[in-house]
Design a protein around this motif. Structure first.
Motif, PDB file in Angstrom:
ATOM      1  N   SER A  35       0.824  -1.393   0.047  1.00 45.65           N
ATOM      2  CA  SER A  35       0.001  -0.012   0.063  1.00 45.65           C
ATOM      3  C   SER A  35       0.984   1.380  -0.087  1.00 45.65           C
ATOM      4  O   SER A  35       2.090   1.039   0.302  1.00 45.65           O
ATOM      5  CB  SER A  35      -0.859  -0.074   1.254  1.00 45.65           C
ATOM      6  OG  SER A  35      -0.190   0.089   2.319  1.00 45.65           O
ATOM      7  N   GLN A  36       0.329   2.343  -0.446  1.00 49.17           N
ATOM      8  CA  GLN A  36       1.095   3.635  -0.509  1.00 49.17           C
ATOM      9  C   GLN A  36       0.340   4.827  -0.192  1.00 49.17           C
ATOM     10  O   GLN A  36      -1.047   4.815  -0.480  1.00 49.17           O
ATOM     11  CB  GLN A  36       1.893   3.766  -1.740  1.00 49.17           C
ATOM     12  CG  GLN A  36       1.046   3.811  -2.959  1.00 49.17           C
ATOM     13  CD  GLN A  36       1.882   4.050  -4.229  1.00 49.17           C
ATOM     14  OE1 GLN A  36       2.738   4.717  -4.257  1.00 49.17           O
ATOM     15  NE2 GLN A  36       1.430   2.966  -5.191  1.00 49.17           N
ATOM     16  N   PHE A  40       4.603   7.241   2.099  1.00 48.46           N
ATOM     17  CA  PHE A  40       5.267   6.295   2.160  1.00 48.46           C
ATOM     18  C   PHE A  40       4.789   4.916   1.479  1.00 48.46           C
ATOM     19  O   PHE A  40       3.478   4.943   0.898  1.00 48.46           O
ATOM     20  CB  PHE A  40       4.680   5.868   3.660  1.00 48.46           C
ATOM     21  CG  PHE A  40       5.383   6.734   4.822  1.00 48.46           C
ATOM     22  CD1 PHE A  40       6.761   6.889   5.038  1.00 48.46           C
ATOM     23  CD2 PHE A  40       4.465   7.490   5.338  1.00 48.46           C
ATOM     24  CE1 PHE A  40       7.181   7.718   6.060  1.00 48.46           C
ATOM     25  CE2 PHE A  40       4.897   8.368   6.516  1.00 48.46           C
ATOM     26  CZ  PHE A  40       6.236   8.548   6.758  1.00 48.46           C
ATOM     27  N   LYS A  42       4.156   0.926   1.912  1.00 53.45           N
ATOM     28  CA  LYS A  42       4.028   0.018   3.106  1.00 53.45           C
ATOM     29  C   LYS A  42       4.051  -1.433   2.440  1.00 53.45           C
ATOM     30  O   LYS A  42       3.088  -1.658   1.633  1.00 53.45           O
ATOM     31  CB  LYS A  42       3.334   0.193   4.119  1.00 53.45           C
ATOM     32  CG  LYS A  42       3.138   1.693   4.766  1.00 53.45           C
ATOM     33  CD  LYS A  42       2.139   1.954   5.398  1.00 53.45           C
ATOM     34  CE  LYS A  42       1.993   3.365   6.410  1.00 53.45           C
ATOM     35  NZ  LYS A  42       1.213   3.544   7.470  1.00 53.45           N
ATOM     36  N   SER A  44       4.201  -5.895   3.230  1.00 53.05           N
ATOM     37  CA  SER A  44       4.069  -6.637   4.323  1.00 53.05           C
ATOM     38  C   SER A  44       3.843  -8.092   3.452  1.00 53.05           C
ATOM     39  O   SER A  44       3.189  -8.270   2.748  1.00 53.05           O
ATOM     40  CB  SER A  44       3.065  -6.345   5.362  1.00 53.05           C
ATOM     41  OG  SER A  44       2.626  -7.533   6.271  1.00 53.05           O
ATOM     42  N   ALA A  49       6.946  -6.718   7.937  1.00 54.30           N
ATOM     43  CA  ALA A  49       6.326  -5.435   7.350  1.00 54.30           C
ATOM     44  C   ALA A  49       7.339  -4.484   7.400  1.00 54.30           C
ATOM     45  O   ALA A  49       8.139  -4.302   8.355  1.00 54.30           O
ATOM     46  CB  ALA A  49       4.954  -4.988   8.022  1.00 54.30           C
ATOM     47  N   THR A  50       7.559  -3.511   6.542  1.00 56.56           N
ATOM     48  CA  THR A  50       8.413  -2.518   6.579  1.00 56.56           C
ATOM     49  C   THR A  50       7.827  -1.249   5.879  1.00 56.56           C
ATOM     50  O   THR A  50       6.911  -1.389   4.984  1.00 56.56           O
ATOM     51  CB  THR A  50       9.486  -2.664   5.567  1.00 56.56           C
ATOM     52  OG1 THR A  50      10.679  -1.661   5.680  1.00 56.56           O
ATOM     53  CG2 THR A  50       9.354  -3.060   4.249  1.00 56.56           C
ATOM     54  N   THR A  51       8.301   0.072   6.159  1.00 57.50           N
ATOM     55  CA  THR A  51       7.831   1.235   5.583  1.00 57.50           C
ATOM     56  C   THR A  51       8.881   2.093   5.288  1.00 57.50           C
ATOM     57  O   THR A  51       9.978   2.054   5.956  1.00 57.50           O
ATOM     58  CB  THR A  51       7.086   1.864   6.706  1.00 57.50           C
ATOM     59  OG1 THR A  51       5.930   1.358   7.341  1.00 57.50           O
ATOM     60  CG2 THR A  51       6.387   3.447   6.251  1.00 57.50           C
ATOM     61  N   ASP A  53      10.295   5.563   3.326  1.00 55.89           N
ATOM     62  CA  ASP A  53       9.758   7.002   2.912  1.00 55.89           C
ATOM     63  C   ASP A  53      10.135   7.261   1.638  1.00 55.89           C
ATOM     64  O   ASP A  53      11.230   7.123   0.945  1.00 55.89           O
ATOM     65  CB  ASP A  53      10.790   7.910   3.949  1.00 55.89           C
ATOM     66  CG  ASP A  53      10.327   9.452   3.908  1.00 55.89           C
ATOM     67  OD1 ASP A  53      10.819   9.888   2.582  1.00 55.89           O
ATOM     68  OD2 ASP A  53       9.980   9.945   4.800  1.00 55.89           O
ATOM     69  N   THR A  60      11.872   3.349   7.361  1.00 55.78           N
ATOM     70  CA  THR A  60      11.605   4.241   8.668  1.00 55.78           C
ATOM     71  C   THR A  60      10.856   3.130   9.821  1.00 55.78           C
ATOM     72  O   THR A  60      11.008   3.530  10.707  1.00 55.78           O
ATOM     73  CB  THR A  60      10.444   5.397   8.571  1.00 55.78           C
ATOM     74  OG1 THR A  60       9.301   4.753   7.814  1.00 55.78           O
ATOM     75  CG2 THR A  60      11.242   6.439   7.507  1.00 55.78           C
ATOM     76  N   SER A  61      10.736   2.100   9.226  1.00 53.04           N
ATOM     77  CA  SER A  61       9.853   1.024  10.206  1.00 53.04           C
ATOM     78  C   SER A  61      10.211  -0.350   9.933  1.00 53.04           C
ATOM     79  O   SER A  61      10.110  -0.631   8.532  1.00 53.04           O
ATOM     80  CB  SER A  61       8.572   1.477  10.558  1.00 53.04           C
ATOM     81  OG  SER A  61       7.973   0.419  11.037  1.00 53.04           O
ATOM     82  N   GLU A  68       8.306  -3.738  16.530  1.00 55.15           N
ATOM     83  CA  GLU A  68       8.968  -2.833  15.859  1.00 55.15           C
ATOM     84  C   GLU A  68      10.475  -3.160  16.365  1.00 55.15           C
ATOM     85  O   GLU A  68      10.651  -2.972  17.627  1.00 55.15           O
ATOM     86  CB  GLU A  68       8.550  -1.361  16.326  1.00 55.15           C
ATOM     87  CG  GLU A  68       9.590  -0.340  15.877  1.00 55.15           C
ATOM     88  CD  GLU A  68       9.732  -0.363  14.379  1.00 55.15           C
ATOM     89  OE1 GLU A  68      10.674  -0.452  13.708  1.00 55.15           O
ATOM     90  OE2 GLU A  68       8.429  -0.395  13.571  1.00 55.15           O
TER      91      GLU A  68
END
Length: 641
Positions: A35-36, A40, A42, A44, A49-51, A53, A60-61, A68
């Motif tokens: 998704s976006q 960001f 995202k 998974s 799962a990663t995010t 930028d 960032t995640s 986390e």
């Protein structure tokens, strides 16, 4: 590692219960979702799962099993570079993003996102077109990271000393750093680092609190030959998570299979977060500056490499699982899912096979198993002051390199090579120098045969005596088995209060020759004067042609030099030695190079001869590391009448 139920005949069922949850699931994993929004991406796959930028390309995640792992840290690409007289620290701000592999189009098998950049150099960003890509599939808890750099007409001059991917982790979860069997322990905490007492380098502190009181913490203590550490990373002994850096290939890493580089450490920039690095280009340990001139056409794909996550079990089990994952990644290279013009598929690559035989009539038989054989770009010119105008494979980060180990009979096969013309190299432990053959052509879709190649190592004559083993390392000498400890150069005076006085035929290089020759230093690292090491060697008779002294170095510092005195008379000088900074960065090896000196018969005598090595310099870090020292007899020169 997979734990699977084993089914036996009826009435005999044995179930292996997985008490560890590692990266690969026991059955088909959850589909990858993507998704976006404006800021960001995202991605998974149900477990990981990663995010990302979009504007910076930073991770960032990272959430693993809902936990986390980054805390206040990030994952990002970093540079120590310059362009157009401006400092360059990265790629700048993205001017476009896209979904390069859409999981909606492949049944949730894989996703990849891309952030594109184009800097000018004057804006503090890399001067050219570049991309950052991140990918994830359903079958693993792994993020694949790639950078694609391009440079061409209209792009400014560029110089890069350090190029790396960095991921900073949650200090509340990760406390142990694992590089190899020798560097595998719980680290000082961030608070311990902050409270530490400064030492002689900004990266080094003496711990005054915590479980490592008295410990000298130094980020270079964790450097390693990247080819030899297939999976290195941070893990949590209480929360039982692991984060591992895996390079499935070393083709995009600078310096070939012998290059030392940083792997991980506590961040010394202020927050002391657990830090994991992938140094694709580094000027440490004999590396050099990668230089691009204005308008020069060039490109390089760095990666895809794997940032692998696992959980459960003991630290050794997490590491063992990561090493197994590294085998899987290496076997999969080149990845078939990568679709980029600068990353040829397996069918569009080629290779070379052959056999190398060593013929050295004056030397002992040399085992061929484990000999390195590689294809590299030819040496090329540079303006870097450290390289005498040329860059060879040990310092090259501009082009790709391909290496393999030969078999016991000297046979080799190098696969997965981009089409082009290369130089074939070979080197092995126990032999000075290396074999080279230029003009080796690689075509797509096949393995060319180089046939049987004969390597006749260069030498003046039979060996009279030798200190060490020509293996591009000082590991066989005293303290070499503990090379990563900070301050071996200061420990020298304790181990050798009267200096090195080596007697050929009586002394043992394992205890009587040190890993490094520092200048004469005070405990505070003040230079008190030159350093003089002595070698005493007997000659039953003086060879008619004299002797030749060969010194293979594996470490030196810019500005230092070594002069030789034979029986009280200066007989040679190395001149300024090249830069690789191996001693003060806690290494047993940097760049390998040789200097040789001929001693005429008049300088030698029957009985004991005294050879001295006088190191000159002005700074405490101007030490040298010896790989091997050999004296060869020179046969009588035959002149025609």
């Amino acid at each position: 590692m997979l734990y699977r139920a084993i089914t036996l005949p009826m009435r005999a069922f044995v179930f292996t219960i997985a008490c560890l949850i590692f990266a690969s699931p026991l059955s088909r994993g959850a589909d990858v979702s993507l998704s976006q929004d404006e800021r960001f991406f995202k991605v998974s796959n149900g477990k990981l799962a990663t995010t990302i930028d979009k504007s910076s390309g930073k991770i960032t995640s990272v959430a693993f099993g809902g936990q986390e792992l980054l805390g206040g840290g990030t994952g990002y690409w970093s540079m120590s570079a310059s362009s157009a007289r401006n400092r360059v620290g990265g790629l700048g701000r993205s001017n476009g993003q896209a979904v390069s592999i859409d999981p909606a189009a492949n049944g949730g098998e894989r996703a990849e996102v891309v952030c594109r950049f184009h800097g000018t150099g004057s804006d503090g960003a890399y001067p050219g077109a570049s991309e950052i890509r991140y990918a994830m599939d359903r079958e693993s808890t792994t993020i694949y990271a790639t950078a694609v750099l391009a440079h061409g007409p209209g792009d400014a001059q560029f110089r890069i000393g350090e190029g790396r991917f960095v991921i900073k982790l949650d200090t509340g979860i990760f406390e142990q750093l694992t590089v190899d069997k020798d560097r595998n322990w719980i680290m000082p905490t961030s608070a311990d680092w902050d409270a530490g007492s400064p030492l002689n380098l900004k990266e080094a502190r003496r711990m005054t609190t915590g479980i490592h009181v008295g410990w000298a913490e130094h980020k270079y203590s964790y450097s390693a030959i990247l080819e030899k550490v297939p999976a290195y990373g941070w893990l949590g002994t209480k929360r039982k998570f692991g984060v591992w850096m895996i390079n499935p290939s070393v083709e995009y890493l600078a310096g070939g299979p012998t290059k030392m580089e940083l792997t991980g450490h506590l961040d010394v920039g202020g927050d002391a977060l657990p830090t994991l690095l992938n140094m694709w280009h580094g000027s440490h340990y004999g590396g050099t500056v990668l230089s691009l001139e204005k308008d020069e056409k060039w490109s390089k794909v760095i990666g895809p490499f794997a940032i692998h996550f696992n959980e459960g079990g003991s630290p050794d089990q997490l590491w063992s699982s990561a090493l197994e994952r590294a085998k899987t990644e290496r076997a999969a290279w080149p990845y078939p899912w990568v679709k980029q013009d600068d990353y040829p598929a397996a069918a569009a690559r080629g290779g070379v096979s052959g056999k190398i035989r060593i013929e050295d009539p004056a030397g002992p038989p040399t085992p061929l198993a484990g000999m390195w054989v590689g294809l590299t770009a030819p040496d090329y010119a540079t303006r870097d002051r450290w390289n005498d105008g040329t860059v060879g494979w040990q310092r090259d980060g501009k082009f790709y390199q391909y290496w393999t180990h030969a078999g016991a009979d000297g046979s080799f096969s190098i696969k997965g090579v981009r089409p082009g013309t290369y130089v074939l190299h070979a080197f092995t432990n126990g032999v000075f120098g290396e074999f080279q053959q230029s003009g080796v052509k690689v075509n797509a879709g096949g393995i060319a045969s180089a046939g049987e190649l004969v390597w006749t190592p260069e030498r003046a004559g039979p060996t009279l005596w030798q200190i060490g083993i020509p293996d591009r390392s000082a590991a066989e000498f005293r303290n070499g088995d503990q090379y990563w400890h900070w301050g071996n150069y200061l420990k020298f005076k304790t181990d050798f209060p009267d200096g090195v006085n080596y007697i050929v035929g009586k002394s043992d290089w394992k205890k009587d020759w040190n890993i490094c020759q520092p200048l004469d230093l005070s405990p505070e690292c003040e230079v008190l004067g030159d350093s003089v090491w002595t070698v005493r060697f007997p000659l039953d008779t003086v060879p008619d042609g004299g002797t030749r002294l060969r010194i293979s170095f594996c470490g030196s510092r810019e500005g230092s030099s070594l002069s030789l005195l034979l029986n009280g008379t200066e007989v040679g000088n190395t001149g300024p030695l090249p830069e690789d900074g191996a001693m003060h960065r806690d290494s047993h090896r940097g760049m390998s190079f040789e200097r040789s000196f001929n001693f005429p018969p008049a300088r030698l005598k029957t009985g004991e001869n005294v050879l001295q090595f006088r190191l000159k310099g002005t700074a405490w870090h101007q030490g040298v590391l010896y790989d091997c020292i050999r004296m060869e007899a020179v046969p009588t020169l035959v002149t025609s009448s």
